[in-house]
Design a protein around this motif. Structure first.
Motif, PDB file in Angstrom:
ATOM      1  N   SER A 128      53.259   9.600  22.443  1.00  0.00           N
ATOM      2  CA  SER A 128      52.613  10.735  21.816  1.00  0.00           C
ATOM      3  C   SER A 128      53.342  11.618  21.059  1.00  0.00           C
ATOM      4  O   SER A 128      53.210  12.857  20.695  1.00  0.00           O
ATOM      5  N   ASN A 129      54.331  11.084  20.304  1.00  0.00           N
ATOM      6  CA  ASN A 129      55.258  11.974  19.275  1.00  0.00           C
ATOM      7  C   ASN A 129      54.942  11.526  17.948  1.00  0.00           C
ATOM      8  O   ASN A 129      56.114  11.683  17.014  1.00  0.00           O
ATOM      9  N   GLY A 130      53.807  11.025  17.420  1.00  0.00           N
ATOM     10  CA  GLY A 130      53.657  10.329  16.146  1.00  0.00           C
ATOM     11  C   GLY A 130      54.080   8.995  16.052  1.00  0.00           C
ATOM     12  O   GLY A 130      53.825   8.315  14.928  1.00  0.00           O
ATOM     13  N   ASP A 131      54.537   8.327  17.043  1.00  0.00           N
ATOM     14  CA  ASP A 131      55.008   6.913  16.945  1.00  0.00           C
ATOM     15  C   ASP A 131      53.615   6.033  16.925  1.00  0.00           C
ATOM     16  O   ASP A 131      52.609   6.819  17.090  1.00  0.00           O
ATOM     17  N   LEU A 132      53.591   5.024  16.572  1.00  0.00           N
ATOM     18  CA  LEU A 132      52.398   3.970  16.535  1.00  0.00           C
ATOM     19  C   LEU A 132      52.080   3.541  18.228  1.00  0.00           C
ATOM     20  O   LEU A 132      53.259   3.210  18.845  1.00  0.00           O
ATOM     21  N   LEU A 133      50.898   3.548  18.521  1.00  0.00           N
ATOM     22  CA  LEU A 133      50.427   2.920  19.708  1.00  0.00           C
ATOM     23  C   LEU A 133      50.278   1.235  19.614  1.00  0.00           C
ATOM     24  O   LEU A 133      49.217   1.123  18.822  1.00  0.00           O
ATOM     25  N   VAL A 134      50.910   0.458  20.074  1.00  0.00           N
ATOM     26  CA  VAL A 134      51.000  -0.976  19.937  1.00  0.00           C
ATOM     27  C   VAL A 134      50.678  -1.525  21.369  1.00  0.00           C
ATOM     28  O   VAL A 134      51.589  -1.568  22.340  1.00  0.00           O
ATOM     29  N   TYR A 135      49.512  -2.021  21.371  1.00  0.00           N
ATOM     30  CA  TYR A 135      49.379  -2.870  22.739  1.00  0.00           C
ATOM     31  C   TYR A 135      49.864  -4.377  22.532  1.00  0.00           C
ATOM     32  O   TYR A 135      49.705  -5.000  21.766  1.00  0.00           O
ATOM     33  N   VAL A 136      50.684  -4.625  23.538  1.00  0.00           N
ATOM     34  CA  VAL A 136      51.402  -5.935  23.425  1.00  0.00           C
ATOM     35  C   VAL A 136      50.927  -6.732  24.643  1.00  0.00           C
ATOM     36  O   VAL A 136      51.230  -7.995  24.675  1.00  0.00           O
ATOM     37  N   ALA A 137      50.383  -6.109  25.830  1.00  0.00           N
ATOM     38  CA  ALA A 137      50.152  -6.931  26.997  1.00  0.00           C
ATOM     39  C   ALA A 137      49.148  -6.301  27.994  1.00  0.00           C
ATOM     40  O   ALA A 137      48.826  -5.049  27.667  1.00  0.00           O
ATOM     41  N   ARG A 138      48.647  -7.072  28.745  1.00  0.00           N
ATOM     42  CA  ARG A 138      47.859  -6.438  30.023  1.00  0.00           C
ATOM     43  C   ARG A 138      48.584  -6.799  31.235  1.00  0.00           C
ATOM     44  O   ARG A 138      48.859  -8.168  31.556  1.00  0.00           O
ATOM     45  N   ALA A 139      49.000  -5.785  32.041  1.00  0.00           N
ATOM     46  CA  ALA A 139      49.561  -5.834  33.560  1.00  0.00           C
ATOM     47  C   ALA A 139      48.567  -6.543  34.215  1.00  0.00           C
ATOM     48  O   ALA A 139      47.381  -5.825  34.377  1.00  0.00           O
ATOM     49  N   ILE A 140      48.566  -7.621  35.082  1.00  0.00           N
ATOM     50  CA  ILE A 140      47.529  -7.984  35.900  1.00  0.00           C
ATOM     51  C   ILE A 140      47.868  -8.016  37.401  1.00  0.00           C
ATOM     52  O   ILE A 140      47.174  -8.127  38.236  1.00  0.00           O
ATOM     53  N   SER A 141      49.567  -7.797  37.354  1.00  0.00           N
ATOM     54  CA  SER A 141      49.956  -7.581  38.785  1.00  0.00           C
ATOM     55  C   SER A 141      51.183  -6.833  38.641  1.00  0.00           C
ATOM     56  O   SER A 141      51.400  -6.614  37.293  1.00  0.00           O
TER      57      SER A 141
END
Length: 156
Positions: A128-141
């Motif tokens: 939340s501090n100006g960095d990039l929001l990068v999705y790398v995975a989805r936790a399924i467990s």
């Protein structure tokens, strides 16, 4: 987890009066019923390390094509190619999982998105501090993720 491993070029699944067909070309995929989607085949690649690198971190490449930690501070550093499944010292080869499921007994995820932080670290707390929001995975467990860094990168 309820999964169906698909190892044939074509598979038809009968699901409550529907008959979706999944075509598979030269890869194994998993239909993960709990997460509601297809999981790409687990694919590993090997690169030379540009520095000492730990396992279970997001990886990108430097200008010479050598592995380094990805980071959410710039677009260039945020171009994740996979997650390290081994560690390596400078100049050694490191194994990087570029797709599929990854499990580690010491992880403690909640189901949901996993994001890139600094120095290749994975987190479920969006920056939340100006960095990039990068999705790398989805936790399924709590111990398993599905690698997925094809989702957009955005500034927050």
């Amino acid at each position: 987890m309820n999964t169906i491993n698909i190892i044939k070029p074509e598979l038809t699944i009968d699901v409550i009066n529907q008959q979706p067909t999944i075509n598979v070309v030269d890869q194994n995929i998993i239909l993960d019923i709990e997460s509601g989607g297809l999981v790409p085949a687990a694919i590993d690649t090997t690169l030379e390390s540009s520095t000492n690198l730990s396992a279970l971190r997001a990886i990108t490449t430097d200008a010479n094509g050598k592995a380094k930690y990805a980071s959410n501070d710039t677009i260039a550093n945020a171009m994740v190619i996979g997650i390290s499944s081994t560690s390596a010292n400078t100049g050694q080869n490191i194994t990087i999982k570029t797709s599929g499921q990854m499990t580690d007994a010491f992880w403690n995820w909640s189901k949901g998105f996993v994001y890139l932080s600094t120095n290749g670290q994975l987190t479920q707390t969006p920056p939340s501090n100006g960095d990039l929001l990068v999705y790398v995975a989805r936790a399924i467990s709590s111990t398993t993720i599905i690698i997925d860094f094809s989702t957009l990168i955005q500034t927050v």
